[in-house]
Design an enzyme around this catalytic site. Sequence first.
Site, PDB file in Angstrom:
ATOM      1  N   SER A  94      39.319 -27.376 -49.253  1.00 10.55           N
ATOM      2  CA  SER A  94      40.522 -27.927 -48.635  1.00 10.55           C
ATOM      3  C   SER A  94      40.176 -28.460 -47.255  1.00 10.55           C
ATOM      4  O   SER A  94      39.286 -27.946 -46.584  1.00 10.55           O
ATOM      5  CB  SER A  94      41.626 -26.873 -48.526  1.00 10.55           C
ATOM      6  OG  SER A  94      42.842 -27.466 -48.099  1.00 10.55           O
ATOM      7  N   SER A  95      40.890 -29.502 -46.858  1.00 10.82           N
ATOM      8  CA  SER A  95      40.601 -30.122 -45.573  1.00 10.82           C
ATOM      9  C   SER A  95      41.856 -30.730 -44.988  1.00 10.82           C
ATOM     10  O   SER A  95      42.863 -30.915 -45.678  1.00 10.82           O
ATOM     11  CB  SER A  95      39.520 -31.200 -45.733  1.00 10.82           C
ATOM     12  OG  SER A  95      39.995 -32.246 -46.560  1.00 10.82           O
TER      13      SER A  95
END
Length: 333
Positions: A94-95
């Site tokens: 995730s970013s």
Amino acid sequence: MGAHAEVRDVREVAHAAQVRELAAAGALDDPAWRAAFAAVPRHVFVPCYFTGRGAGHERLWADDPDPGQRARWLRGVYTDAPLATRLRDGELVSSSSQPSLMAKMLEALEVRDGDHVLEIGAGTGYNAALLCHRLGEDLVTTVDLDEEITESARSHLAQLGYRPAVVTGDGARGCPSRAPFDRILVTCTLPLIPHAWLGQCRPGARILAPLSTGLIALTVRDAELAEGRFLHTSAYFVPLRGARAAPPGTYGTPQGLPYELVENERFQFMLVLTSGALHPREALDLWRREGRPARERFGVTVSSEGQWSWLDDPQGPYVWPLGEPAGRADPAG
């Protein structure tokens, strides 16, 4: 001035400076989106992130006891760059996307007052917060497969008083209970468009999704057909969760191709888009013959009969089938 007030002022100054920089760079031409970025501080959604690669990952966080490290964290938050917010076994899952790309995508979504938006990939919740400011929380739904991600996004959103529908589920299935939607915004790279989304859209809805190394903007005619062209903008996102590996030759330097051309962003886009349908040498010959076409000359058609990409005209002569789906279509933020 107390320590907490001083920290708040530093964050507010950094936030305001980023909004000015994005506007000066032409990423916030729409006043409504500029107001949203000015109202929603990024640091609330990125209390920690990771820098570096592999075993060299370093965690930066808002409450680090070292003032120098806290300053590094804040500088990174308000830099126009993607931030790795969640790792699992050393892999990015995730970013927080690059703010200028987020702004371009939100403007390209072409929302209107009253539009109901589905976001595929809750990520940190930052994108959903911007949508809530622009449209109102009742019109925003965000979906992610990972319960840890949705819980975190929900918590971040609540800190600013936003309570959209944050749903834990398989993004490839959309969110039937909240349909119909006027817009679908996708924050992961797809191998193809999940057909279920079309049936959850109103006629005339717009789907904006990363595909290959670009952004496809599809107009939905009905549950059986959507079609559109790529935007000029390049886009690199975390692949959808569970998708198959890229086909051989998709990245790197395929044998027999000049390295400088493989590194050319326009050609790399076509190479990825046609992988499995064209040999890299065929792709190169066509690309040269057609005047080294940019992304916006390419498009995609999604129908009940299949999905295909095309150059200039969906009816041919240059048409290629897109790959088959694999795994669950859930993004990594």
